[in-house]
Design a protein around this motif. Sequence first.
Motif, PDB file in Angstrom:
ATOM      1  N   VAL A 197       4.660  -9.734 -11.433  1.00  0.00           N
ATOM      2  CA  VAL A 197       3.255  -9.982 -11.104  1.00  0.00           C
ATOM      3  C   VAL A 197       2.336  -9.207 -12.034  1.00  0.00           C
ATOM      4  CG1 VAL A 197       3.755 -10.499  -8.693  1.00  0.00           C
ATOM      5  CG2 VAL A 197       3.304  -8.124  -9.367  1.00  0.00           C
ATOM      6  N   GLY A 198       2.847  -8.798 -13.201  1.00  0.00           N
ATOM      7  CA  GLY A 198       2.026  -8.074 -14.160  1.00  0.00           C
ATOM      8  C   GLY A 198       0.901  -8.941 -14.696  1.00  0.00           C
ATOM      9  N   PRO A 199      -0.068  -8.319 -15.419  1.00  0.00           N
ATOM     10  CA  PRO A 199      -1.246  -9.053 -15.888  1.00  0.00           C
ATOM     11  C   PRO A 199      -0.933 -10.146 -16.902  1.00  0.00           C
ATOM     12  CG  PRO A 199      -1.181  -6.841 -16.831  1.00  0.00           C
ATOM     13  CD  PRO A 199      -0.107  -6.897 -15.811  1.00  0.00           C
ATOM     14  N   ARG A 200       0.201 -10.064 -17.610  1.00  0.00           N
ATOM     15  CA  ARG A 200       0.564 -11.119 -18.552  1.00  0.00           C
ATOM     16  C   ARG A 200       1.278 -12.272 -17.831  1.00  0.00           C
ATOM     17  NH1 ARG A 200       1.975  -6.757 -22.320  1.00  0.00           N
ATOM     18  NH2 ARG A 200       0.473  -6.774 -24.057  1.00  0.00           N
ATOM     19  N   ALA A 201       2.175 -11.933 -16.883  1.00  0.00           N
ATOM     20  CA  ALA A 201       2.939 -12.976 -16.187  1.00  0.00           C
ATOM     21  C   ALA A 201       2.066 -13.722 -15.191  1.00  0.00           C
ATOM     22  CB  ALA A 201       4.146 -12.358 -15.480  1.00  0.00           C
ATOM     23  N   MET A 202       1.233 -12.982 -14.446  1.00  0.00           N
ATOM     24  CA  MET A 202       0.329 -13.617 -13.479  1.00  0.00           C
ATOM     25  C   MET A 202      -1.092 -13.425 -14.009  1.00  0.00           C
ATOM     26  SD  MET A 202       0.262 -13.188  -9.326  1.00  0.00           S
ATOM     27  CE  MET A 202      -0.421 -11.534  -9.305  1.00  0.00           C
ATOM     28  N   GLU A 203      -1.545 -14.423 -14.760  1.00  0.00           N
ATOM     29  CA  GLU A 203      -2.794 -14.285 -15.510  1.00  0.00           C
ATOM     30  C   GLU A 203      -3.977 -14.860 -14.734  1.00  0.00           C
ATOM     31  OE1 GLU A 203      -4.862 -15.906 -19.665  1.00  0.00           O
ATOM     32  OE2 GLU A 203      -3.003 -16.763 -18.905  1.00  0.00           O
TER      33      GLU A 203
END
Length: 227
Positions: free
Chosen positions: A142-148
């Motif tokens: 759920v990091g900022p790159r994966a969950m944009e």
Amino acid sequence: MDPDTMRGDGGDIYWRRRMSVLVAVLVVVAVVAWACSSGGSGPERASSAQSSPSVTPSADPLLAGLRTLAMGTASPSPSPTPSATPKATPSPRPKRPGEPCEEKDLVLSLQSGKEPVYAGDSRPSFIVTLVNTGSVMCTADVGPRAMEVRITSGSDRIWSTADCVSGPGSEVRKLERGVPYVRSLEWDRRRSSDDCRATPPTALPGTYVATVRMGELRGGKGVFHLR
């Protein structure tokens, strides 16, 4: 000699001669009839004797067996094509707790703040939720790159959480079944870019759209205005 006696003897001789001639004629007729009948039946018998094997060839079992064998060798009957047996579909392996989540088991959504219009220095806020609907606990990045989360205005890309991320940019979380993962974020009203400018410009007043994506998942959109 007695004339009566001679007369009587002469009469007997006369009838005897007549009977001999009649018998001779009958014998000749019988001989001719026999010759005709035997001459006509001879060829017929020979003909029937010669043609009888072709009329009833199956009378000889040996010939019938040889004929059947020859026919089978000349044109063998095609063997029947076996019907295709449908392959059994293997049952899917049950998922184990802690394995990566499948996108089909995830529900992603975005909600914008209560205020549809942001004036002055007020900052738009958003709430992102991710729910696991699978049968067991799974993990997701759920990091900022994966969950944009991305903000656009028309075709203009204004801001994204995937821009200028410090650190690894990934954050793996355990998602229990039915328990939502919730993330709240706030936008500082500045533009962002992948070149990470030192002083990004402030976004102009107008209408903006916020969206969230995670791989192939899309979580709706939120429309708001800057004044």
